[in-house]
Write a protein that holds these residues in place. Structure first.
Motif, PDB file in Angstrom:
ATOM      1  N   ASP A  87      -5.171  -3.627  -6.942  1.00  0.00           N
ATOM      2  CA  ASP A  87      -5.618  -3.454  -5.563  1.00  0.00           C
ATOM      3  C   ASP A  87      -5.932  -4.773  -4.880  1.00  0.00           C
ATOM      4  OD1 ASP A  87      -5.305  -0.745  -5.612  1.00  0.00           O
ATOM      5  OD2 ASP A  87      -7.382  -0.294  -6.112  1.00  0.00           O
ATOM      6  N   ASN A  88      -6.412  -5.756  -5.658  1.00  0.00           N
ATOM      7  CA  ASN A  88      -6.725  -7.047  -5.046  1.00  0.00           C
ATOM      8  C   ASN A  88      -5.473  -7.710  -4.476  1.00  0.00           C
ATOM      9  OD1 ASN A  88      -5.679  -7.389  -7.608  1.00  0.00           O
ATOM     10  ND2 ASN A  88      -7.014  -9.097  -8.154  1.00  0.00           N
ATOM     11  N   LEU A  89      -4.383  -7.679  -5.238  1.00  0.00           N
ATOM     12  CA  LEU A  89      -3.129  -8.269  -4.760  1.00  0.00           C
ATOM     13  C   LEU A  89      -2.556  -7.471  -3.595  1.00  0.00           C
ATOM     14  CD1 LEU A  89      -1.450  -9.176  -8.177  1.00  0.00           C
ATOM     15  CD2 LEU A  89      -2.861 -10.610  -6.689  1.00  0.00           C
ATOM     16  N   ASN A  90      -2.678  -6.148  -3.640  1.00  0.00           N
ATOM     17  CA  ASN A  90      -2.198  -5.319  -2.532  1.00  0.00           C
ATOM     18  C   ASN A  90      -2.980  -5.607  -1.254  1.00  0.00           C
ATOM     19  OD1 ASN A  90      -0.339  -4.062  -4.214  1.00  0.00           O
ATOM     20  ND2 ASN A  90      -1.721  -2.402  -4.747  1.00  0.00           N
ATOM     21  N   ALA A  91      -4.294  -5.821  -1.400  1.00  0.00           N
ATOM     22  CA  ALA A  91      -5.118  -6.125  -0.227  1.00  0.00           C
ATOM     23  C   ALA A  91      -4.746  -7.477   0.367  1.00  0.00           C
ATOM     24  CB  ALA A  91      -6.600  -6.101  -0.615  1.00  0.00           C
ATOM     25  N   ILE A  92      -4.551  -8.474  -0.483  1.00  0.00           N
ATOM     26  CA  ILE A  92      -4.156  -9.799  -0.005  1.00  0.00           C
ATOM     27  C   ILE A  92      -2.803  -9.732   0.697  1.00  0.00           C
ATOM     28  CG2 ILE A  92      -3.519 -12.134  -0.728  1.00  0.00           C
ATOM     29  CD1 ILE A  92      -5.581 -11.801  -3.006  1.00  0.00           C
ATOM     30  N   ALA A  93      -1.863  -9.003   0.097  1.00  0.00           N
ATOM     31  CA  ALA A  93      -0.541  -8.854   0.704  1.00  0.00           C
ATOM     32  C   ALA A  93      -0.642  -8.211   2.079  1.00  0.00           C
ATOM     33  CB  ALA A  93       0.364  -8.028  -0.199  1.00  0.00           C
ATOM     34  N   ALA A  94      -1.473  -7.183   2.207  1.00  0.00           N
ATOM     35  CA  ALA A  94      -1.631  -6.503   3.497  1.00  0.00           C
ATOM     36  C   ALA A  94      -2.194  -7.450   4.548  1.00  0.00           C
ATOM     37  CB  ALA A  94      -2.547  -5.295   3.332  1.00  0.00           C
TER      38      ALA A  94
END
Length: 337
Positions: free
Chosen positions: A263-270
């Motif tokens: 989720d951390n990487l998905n949040a950064i990507a968003a």
């Protein structure tokens, strides 16, 4: 002619900021994806049910990404939010089970468990902020360390087994309940995003956040406690991760020890897809919300088209690289002018 209202001026300023960043282009990419998938499978994709499903599944990530927006605007990074989500969920479910382990537990038990989850997230965020602002440890190292610590402690507390047995009032009313036909998860995410957008673009807290990302040294020269503000920003990110942890419990009816680590990487990507610069100083919450929905729409569309889900990762990665490249081009043009 009457002068435009303050609300109109703020909306105009936000629109100009979106045009100056990658946010507008990201929105056009999202619209294009929706149009393509709707044309290919109109009966399956272009439906109210599918739209509601996409929005519901994205709601928890919206909270993480909103907090991450404030952090990245300061030219920082928070890799720990996915683990903080898991840890906060574990704390919340432990408190609820400790107070009343039956599914019929009342709203008082839900409220105390929620406060415990929020407190856990806030504590991790404040710790990140103190180590970064006071101890001067780089954000990448601090949050990478707390990522492992939070996840490890969550696994220790649960012996590596997901915990559940939650009150029905949390899972049925919040996790799967609706308000005027709209799932509560969507309503909560929309309210949080709206408040965050107002805070970032219309309050002193938001102006300080943007200023620190633009030039931290100048901020300190005018008497603003940049170090204290950084602690507040990371604490906000942790608080929203804790809130996301409680909503995650409501949605899945248990903790998710193994599925939240990305989720951390998905949040950064968003956040980056939405036009927020990794170099700090610029960003919009509206753009972040748009950035959240691009991977969600891709996943839904690929599933309907029966395309391997691995291609979603390829597509998101390509768009992410393009977004960062465009951001660098924009910065070079500003520097040259």
């Amino acid at each position: 002619m009457s002068e435009p209202s303050e609300l109109t001026l703020r909306a105009t300023t936000l629109w100009r900021r979106m045009r100056a960043q990658n946010t507008l282009w990201t929105f056009l990419v999202l619209v294009a994806l929706v149009v393509v998938f709707s044309a290919l499978r109109p009966a399956a994709f272009a439906t109210v049910f599918e739209a509601r499903s996409i929005a519901t599944e994205s709601s928890i990530l919206v909270l993480l990404a909103v907090g991450q927006t404030f952090v990245i605007v300061t030219a920082g990074i928070d890799l720990s939010v996915g683990s903080v989500l898991i840890f906060s969920g574990v704390v919340a479910v432990k408190v609820m089970n400790g107070l009343d382990g039956s599914p019929r537990a009342g709203w008082d038990v839900v409220a105390l468990g929620t406060l415990a989850g929020l407190g856990a997230g806030l504590a991790w965020g404040a710790l990140n902020g103190l180590l970064i602002a006071k101890a001067k440890v780089p954000p990448l190292i601090v949050t990478l360390g707390t990522l492992g610590m939070a996840l490890g402690l969550a696994q220790v507390a649960t012996h590596g087994v997901d915990a559940g047995n939650l009150p029905d009032r949390l899972t049925d009313s919040v996790g799967s309940g609706t308000l005027l036909g709209i799932p509560w998860l969507i309503v909560i995410a929309a309210v949080v995003a709206a408040i965050a957008a107002y805070v970032l673009h219309a309050t002193r807290f938001g102006r300080y956040t943007l200023a620190i990302g633009s030039n931290a040294e100048s901020v300190s020269r005018v008497g603003i406690r940049g170090d204290l503000h950084l602690v507040k920003v990371y604490a906000l990110s942790g608080l929203l991760a804790g809130f996301a942890g409680v909503l995650n419990l409501a949605h899945f009816s248990s903790t998710t020890l193994t599925s939240g680590t990305q989720d951390n990487l998905n949040a950064i990507a968003a956040v980056v897809l939405g036009g927020t610069s990794l170099f700090g100083g610029t960003g919009t919450v509206v753009g972040t919300v748009i950035g959240v929905f691009i991977p969600a729409v891709l996943q839904s569309g690929f599933t309907i088209l029966q395309v391997q889900s691995f291609w979603q990762t390829v597509a998101v990665g390509a768009v992410l690289i393009a977004a960062v490249y465009l951001d660098q081009l924009r910065r070079r043009r500003r520097a040259s002018s």
